[in-house]
Design a protein around this motif. Structure first.
Motif, PDB file in Angstrom:
ATOM      1  N   ALA A 175      39.273  27.679  39.453  1.00  0.00           N
ATOM      2  CA  ALA A 175      38.807  28.716  38.538  1.00  0.00           C
ATOM      3  C   ALA A 175      37.511  29.354  39.023  1.00  0.00           C
ATOM      4  N   ARG A 176      36.694  28.610  39.760  1.00  0.00           N
ATOM      5  CA  ARG A 176      35.408  29.146  40.200  1.00  0.00           C
ATOM      6  C   ARG A 176      35.591  30.326  41.153  1.00  0.00           C
ATOM      7  N   LYS A 177      36.524  30.205  42.083  1.00  0.00           N
ATOM      8  CA  LYS A 177      36.787  31.303  43.011  1.00  0.00           C
ATOM      9  C   LYS A 177      37.308  32.529  42.258  1.00  0.00           C
ATOM     10  N   ALA A 178      38.142  32.270  41.263  1.00  0.00           N
ATOM     11  CA  ALA A 178      38.665  33.384  40.464  1.00  0.00           C
ATOM     12  C   ALA A 178      37.540  34.107  39.733  1.00  0.00           C
ATOM     13  N   MET A 179      36.557  33.356  39.229  1.00  0.00           N
ATOM     14  CA  MET A 179      35.451  33.976  38.507  1.00  0.00           C
ATOM     15  C   MET A 179      34.560  34.791  39.436  1.00  0.00           C
ATOM     16  N   TYR A 180      34.313  34.288  40.628  1.00  0.00           N
ATOM     17  CA  TYR A 180      33.518  35.064  41.586  1.00  0.00           C
ATOM     18  C   TYR A 180      34.197  36.409  41.876  1.00  0.00           C
ATOM     19  N   GLY A 181      35.489  36.354  42.164  1.00  0.00           N
ATOM     20  CA  GLY A 181      36.215  37.586  42.450  1.00  0.00           C
ATOM     21  C   GLY A 181      36.194  38.542  41.270  1.00  0.00           C
ATOM     22  N   THR A 182      36.371  37.994  40.074  1.00  0.00           N
ATOM     23  CA  THR A 182      36.361  38.821  38.862  1.00  0.00           C
ATOM     24  C   THR A 182      35.037  39.556  38.703  1.00  0.00           C
ATOM     25  N   PHE A 183      33.952  38.830  38.803  1.00  0.00           N
ATOM     26  CA  PHE A 183      32.635  39.437  38.572  1.00  0.00           C
ATOM     27  C   PHE A 183      32.281  40.474  39.637  1.00  0.00           C
ATOM     28  N   PHE A 184      32.566  40.188  40.902  1.00  0.00           N
ATOM     29  CA  PHE A 184      32.228  41.142  41.958  1.00  0.00           C
ATOM     30  C   PHE A 184      33.036  42.436  41.816  1.00  0.00           C
ATOM     31  N   VAL A 185      34.307  42.325  41.491  1.00  0.00           N
ATOM     32  CA  VAL A 185      35.142  43.524  41.313  1.00  0.00           C
ATOM     33  C   VAL A 185      34.655  44.343  40.119  1.00  0.00           C
ATOM     34  N   MET A 186      34.324  43.673  39.015  1.00  0.00           N
ATOM     35  CA  MET A 186      33.851  44.390  37.831  1.00  0.00           C
ATOM     36  C   MET A 186      32.514  45.085  38.091  1.00  0.00           C
ATOM     37  N   ALA A 189      41.693  55.092  37.466  1.00  0.00           N
ATOM     38  CA  ALA A 189      41.907  54.101  38.515  1.00  0.00           C
ATOM     39  C   ALA A 189      40.865  52.989  38.463  1.00  0.00           C
ATOM     40  N   LEU A 190      39.599  53.361  38.247  1.00  0.00           N
ATOM     41  CA  LEU A 190      38.544  52.348  38.199  1.00  0.00           C
ATOM     42  C   LEU A 190      38.642  51.477  36.952  1.00  0.00           C
ATOM     43  N   VAL A 191      39.019  52.070  35.833  1.00  0.00           N
ATOM     44  CA  VAL A 191      39.225  51.279  34.615  1.00  0.00           C
ATOM     45  C   VAL A 191      40.413  50.333  34.802  1.00  0.00           C
ATOM     46  N   PHE A 192      41.438  50.794  35.516  1.00  0.00           N
ATOM     47  CA  PHE A 192      42.579  49.938  35.848  1.00  0.00           C
ATOM     48  C   PHE A 192      42.122  48.727  36.665  1.00  0.00           C
ATOM     49  N   VAL A 193      41.250  48.948  37.641  1.00  0.00           N
ATOM     50  CA  VAL A 193      40.727  47.863  38.472  1.00  0.00           C
ATOM     51  C   VAL A 193      39.955  46.857  37.619  1.00  0.00           C
ATOM     52  N   ILE A 194      39.141  47.370  36.694  1.00  0.00           N
ATOM     53  CA  ILE A 194      38.415  46.477  35.785  1.00  0.00           C
ATOM     54  C   ILE A 194      39.397  45.652  34.960  1.00  0.00           C
ATOM     55  N   GLY A 195      40.477  46.289  34.492  1.00  0.00           N
ATOM     56  CA  GLY A 195      41.495  45.568  33.731  1.00  0.00           C
ATOM     57  C   GLY A 195      42.126  44.450  34.541  1.00  0.00           C
ATOM     58  N   CYS A 196      42.414  44.713  35.823  1.00  0.00           N
ATOM     59  CA  CYS A 196      42.987  43.677  36.683  1.00  0.00           C
ATOM     60  C   CYS A 196      42.038  42.488  36.808  1.00  0.00           C
ATOM     61  N   ALA A 197      40.759  42.778  37.020  1.00  0.00           N
ATOM     62  CA  ALA A 197      39.775  41.704  37.158  1.00  0.00           C
ATOM     63  C   ALA A 197      39.660  40.901  35.868  1.00  0.00           C
ATOM     64  N   MET A 198      39.663  41.585  34.720  1.00  0.00           N
ATOM     65  CA  MET A 198      39.570  40.880  33.443  1.00  0.00           C
ATOM     66  C   MET A 198      40.780  39.980  33.219  1.00  0.00           C
ATOM     67  N   GLY A 199      41.968  40.445  33.611  1.00  0.00           N
ATOM     68  CA  GLY A 199      43.171  39.632  33.435  1.00  0.00           C
ATOM     69  C   GLY A 199      43.076  38.317  34.184  1.00  0.00           C
ATOM     70  N   ILE A 200      42.569  38.369  35.429  1.00  0.00           N
ATOM     71  CA  ILE A 200      42.383  37.148  36.211  1.00  0.00           C
ATOM     72  C   ILE A 200      41.291  36.284  35.594  1.00  0.00           C
ATOM     73  N   GLY A 201      40.189  36.924  35.210  1.00  0.00           N
ATOM     74  CA  GLY A 201      39.037  36.191  34.703  1.00  0.00           C
ATOM     75  C   GLY A 201      39.284  35.482  33.391  1.00  0.00           C
ATOM     76  N   LYS A 202      40.056  36.094  32.487  1.00  0.00           N
ATOM     77  CA  LYS A 202      40.312  35.457  31.190  1.00  0.00           C
ATOM     78  C   LYS A 202      41.025  34.126  31.363  1.00  0.00           C
ATOM     79  N   ALA A 203      41.995  34.095  32.280  1.00  0.00           N
ATOM     80  CA  ALA A 203      42.704  32.835  32.524  1.00  0.00           C
ATOM     81  C   ALA A 203      41.793  31.821  33.200  1.00  0.00           C
ATOM     82  N   ALA A 204      40.943  32.295  34.107  1.00  0.00           N
ATOM     83  CA  ALA A 204      40.056  31.385  34.830  1.00  0.00           C
ATOM     84  C   ALA A 204      39.071  30.697  33.885  1.00  0.00           C
ATOM     85  N   VAL A 205      38.550  31.443  32.915  1.00  0.00           N
ATOM     86  CA  VAL A 205      37.624  30.834  31.950  1.00  0.00           C
ATOM     87  C   VAL A 205      38.313  29.700  31.206  1.00  0.00           C
TER      88      VAL A 205
END
Length: 453
Positions: free
Chosen positions: A287-298, A336-352
């Motif tokens: 989950a830690r790697k997923a959170m790093y990716g989520t935050f950097f993309v957002m 497109a950028l809001v879509f990217v934020i949505g993708c990152a949030m989808g990964i991050g919610k599960a990681a938390v």
């Protein structure tokens, strides 16, 4: 391979996951229905943007503040009973919304409807009780994909509002935006009946013998509060944007309500449907790697979105001036950028939520409830913050400046915590990282000579 409880899920777990996900999806749609209904409501009652923001905010508040006791109650008496109560009470409150005749009454009914938002912590505790660690990340991720319910009103709402405006039906129900809450009330009752008969009658109650004090004990751990801040970023901000993006598109890009709903769905779908992918990723790589990716993309995406439209003016010594670096974000880059934020949030919610059964396996209901509650409260505070920031600065993109700041604080806290933890637990690695290579080689050589001696 030997067969046993560690290789197979309990009979009935699939039905629990299926019905809890369907119920959560519909209750999530009801919880956030004011995102689309807001514009017609604003026109009918003559509300300001700030007044409108409070309708969604109070619904989010009531759907967040009870998540801790709801999760604990699901552990104690079983998730099925609590989920049925939320479905039935939500149906009654939703039906009542169609008869609101004043702004104060709308606020009260929106608050009551929001109670269904607490279904998330109930479903997490319920599914956690039925799945083994081997499949828990994926199961919780799939259940959490019920967040896609936020897009239901975006799809069906504008068409129903336009097609039924001015019509009158039985029981005093009228068409337009008032018909949507009635439809949702009927659907919630239908799902309640189906869930009652389909899911196992003998439920699992992992907290049945625990005292309240024992269930609350893990909340003293600072990690619970850190996970809660992560969830403000990936879920609270998701709720806030789901509720405010339709109006953002209408006000800033001049699209109609139907188009605004569809464009908002391009954010909601990845932020919801990628949650199982986030659970799978967290199960496999952590989950830690997923959170790093989520935050950097957002941070990258919101950093672009918060840039104001305009240009730089250069004043010349002779009194003349020139305008350079014109910048204005267009609709499709914004989408497109809001879509990217949505993708990152989808990964991050599960990681938390992958962190929770890993660190607190015996208290998923209470810990998951608190994380969900505080994350949901982020969805309560953020829409008014967006509205007040816009009123103060005059810039709509101040919304994404707030998102950037909250994400940056979360990333910094996480990184500093991990750095401190690694330094505390593995101080001997400090030399390998900080000592110059020549000195390290000499030290290693000396050590080997001593050993041979």
């Amino acid at each position: 391979m030997p067969e046993g409880p560690h290789r197979h899920e309990a009979p009935g777990s699939g039905r629990v996951l299926t019905m809890s996900t369907i119920a959560f999806t519909m209750m999530f749609a009801v919880w956030l229905m004011f995102g689309i209904l807001g514009k017609p409501i604003q026109a009918e009652f003559g509300l300001t943007d700030v007044e409108l923001s409070w309708i969604s905010a109070v619904a989010v508040l009531n759907g967040s503040m009870w998540r801790l006791p709801a999760g604990m109650l699901a552990d104690r008496i079983g998730g099925k009973k609590v989920m049925l109560f939320l479905l039935v009470s939500g149906a009654v409150a939703s039906f009542a919304v169609s008869f609101a005749n004043s702004y104060p009454m709308l606020l009260v009914l929106a608050f009551l409807v929001g109670f269904v938002g607490n279904s998330f912590s109930v479903g997490v505790a319920w599914n956690n009780a039925w799945f083994t660690d081997r499949r828990k990340g994926f199961a919780l991720g799939l259940f959490g994909a019920g967040n896609v319910g936020a897009s239901v009103t975006k799809f069906i709402g504008p068409a129903i509002i336009a097609a039924t405006a001015g019509a009158t039906y039985g029981l005093g129900v009228v068409g337009g935006w008032r018909l949507i809450p009635v439809i949702y009330g009927v659907l919630l009752l239908a799902i309640a009946v189906t869930l009652f008969f389909v899911t196992p009658h003998a439920d699992r109650m992992p907290g049945a013998t625990k005292s309240v004090a024992a269930m609350l004990e893990p909340l003293k751990d600072i990690r619970v509060w850190r996970f809660s801040l992560y969830y403000v970023v990936v879920f609270g901000a998701y709720v806030a944007l789901s509720a405010t993006l339709p109006a953002y598109y209408v006000d800033n890009f001049g699209v109609d309500l139907t188009t605004a709903g569809l464009l908002t769905a391009t954010f909601i779908f990845p932020a919801s449907l990628l949650r199982p992918v986030g659970g799978w990723f967290s199960d496999r790589w952590g989950a830690r790697k997923a959170m790093y990716g989520t935050f950097f993309v957002m941070l990258a995406a919101s950093g672009v979105l918060m840039m104001p439209n305009g240009h730089i003016v250069l004043y010349q010594p002779d009194g003349g001036r020139s305008e350079v670096m014109h910048y204005a974000i267009n609709l499709w880059l914004f989408v497109a950028l809001v879509f990217v934020i949505g993708c990152a949030m989808g990964i991050g919610k599960a990681a938390v939520y992958k962190h929770i059964p890993t660190y607190f396996p015996e208290n998923v209901g209470s810990v998951g409830g608190l994380v969900g509650m505080l994350g949901g409260l982020g969805g309560f505070f953020l829409p008014p913050m967006f509205a007040y920031a816009k009123a103060f600065t005059g810039m709509a993109n101040s919304t994404f400046a707030i998102l950037f700041a909250v994400t940056a604080v979360s990333l910094l806290w996480m990184h500093l915590t991990i750095h401190r933890m690694l330094h505390t637990q593995s101080p001997h690695l400090g030399d390998d990282v900080e000592v110059p290579a020549t000195m390290a080689d000499a030290r290693a050589s000396g050590t080997r000579e001593e050993i041979h001696a």
